[in-house]
Design an enzyme around this catalytic site. Structure first.
Site, PDB file in Angstrom:
ATOM      1  NE  ARG A 150      -4.232  -1.495   0.109  1.00  0.00           N
ATOM      2  CZ  ARG A 150      -4.353  -2.566  -0.661  1.00  0.00           C
ATOM      3  NH1 ARG A 150      -3.354  -2.910  -1.470  1.00  0.00           N
ATOM      4  NH2 ARG A 150      -5.449  -3.292  -0.642  1.00  0.00           N
ATOM      5  CD  GLU A 179      -3.308   3.563  -5.406  1.00  0.00           C
ATOM      6  OE1 GLU A 179      -4.360   2.933  -5.698  1.00  0.00           O
ATOM      7  OE2 GLU A 179      -2.281   2.995  -5.007  1.00  0.00           O
ATOM      8  CG  HIS A 198      -3.625  -0.440  -6.817  1.00  0.00           C
ATOM      9  ND1 HIS A 198      -3.924   0.224  -5.658  1.00  0.00           N
ATOM     10  CD2 HIS A 198      -3.543  -1.751  -6.477  1.00  0.00           C
ATOM     11  CE1 HIS A 198      -4.053  -0.636  -4.662  1.00  0.00           C
ATOM     12  NE2 HIS A 198      -3.822  -1.853  -5.136  1.00  0.00           N
TER      13      HIS A 198
END
Length: 237
Positions: A150, A179, A198
């Site tokens: 993360r 993000e 991601h």
């Protein structure tokens, strides 16, 4: 998710070890120069490609040893790397792929020795900004940072400063603190950053694996057997 994520990590590590960032820079400049690979003249580390390295030369510190971290270690160890895992509970046997594991208290020493650092841990109160400015300063200038955990695990401002200042070879990032990554972020323009949005877990085999897991857990629940991938509420993941 472990298989495609682990393969993404291997790709990110090879990107910097084999100088694919340098090759991309040459492609953009329409330059054909074998020198950086066969007769490197720049000092090792410092963000610049200093000649190709083999995975078997590397000591890899993997933060998080189960699931994704375990799959990473198995693949990198198969290519010759020495993998040391950092886990929340010290004293347990090292899973396959790991030469050894240490507890959180051993992280600083492993960072000093690491050629590659792979973050594959969840985001919890204990892991927030785990790789902060102080710990980034422990890394060798030839070190590669890989984050598939993360974005909160890294002090992003400190990481940008280390990359821009030539204090790291590079960073392969599939996750960021915010993000989508804001357009103003320096991570977009730093040449020693490999960035994806991601997507490290994506694969055509993702949903079949997910369905298999669901059906297996459904059968386990009906039969009163322990479920797979149970959440530890106290640990936070």
């Amino acid at each position: 998710m472990a298989v495609p994520m682990a393969e993404w990590v291997v790709a990110g590590v090879l990107h910097f070890l084999r100088g694919f960032d340098a090759a991309e820079g040459q492609r953009r400049a329409r330059t054909w120069d074998r020198g950086p690979w066969v007769a490197p003249t720049v000092p090792a580390g410092g963000g610049a490609f200093a000649g190709p390295r083999e995975v078997g030369e590397c000591r890899v510190c993997v933060v998080g040893v189960r699931g994704v971290g375990g799959a990473v270690a198995e693949r990198l160890a198969a290519l010759g790397a020495t993998c040391v895992g950092v886990r929340r509970r010290a004293g347990l046997d090292a899973p396959p792929g790991f030469a050894a594991t240490v507890g959180p208290e051993g992280l600083d020493d492993e960072l000093r020795r690491a050629d590659v650092v792979v973050l594959a841990a969840p985001s919890t109160a204990e892991t927030e900004r785990l790789l902060d400015a102080r710990r980034l300063g422990l890394l060798r200038p030839s070190a590669i940072v890989v984050n598939v955990g993360r974005g909160a695990l890294v002090d992003e401002e400190a990481l940008v400063a280390a990359l821009a200042g030539g204090r790291l070879r590079g960073a392969a990032l599939d996750v960021t603190a915010v993000e989508p990554l804001p357009a103003r972020s320096p991570l977009w323009t730093l040449p020693n950053v490999l960035l994806t949005p991601h997507v490290s877990a994506t694969s055509a085999r993702f949903w079949p694996r997910m369905l298999d897991l669901f059906l297996d857990n459904w059968a386990r629940w009906r039969e009163g057997r322990p479920l797979r991938n149970r959440v530890d509420v106290e640990a936070g993941y």
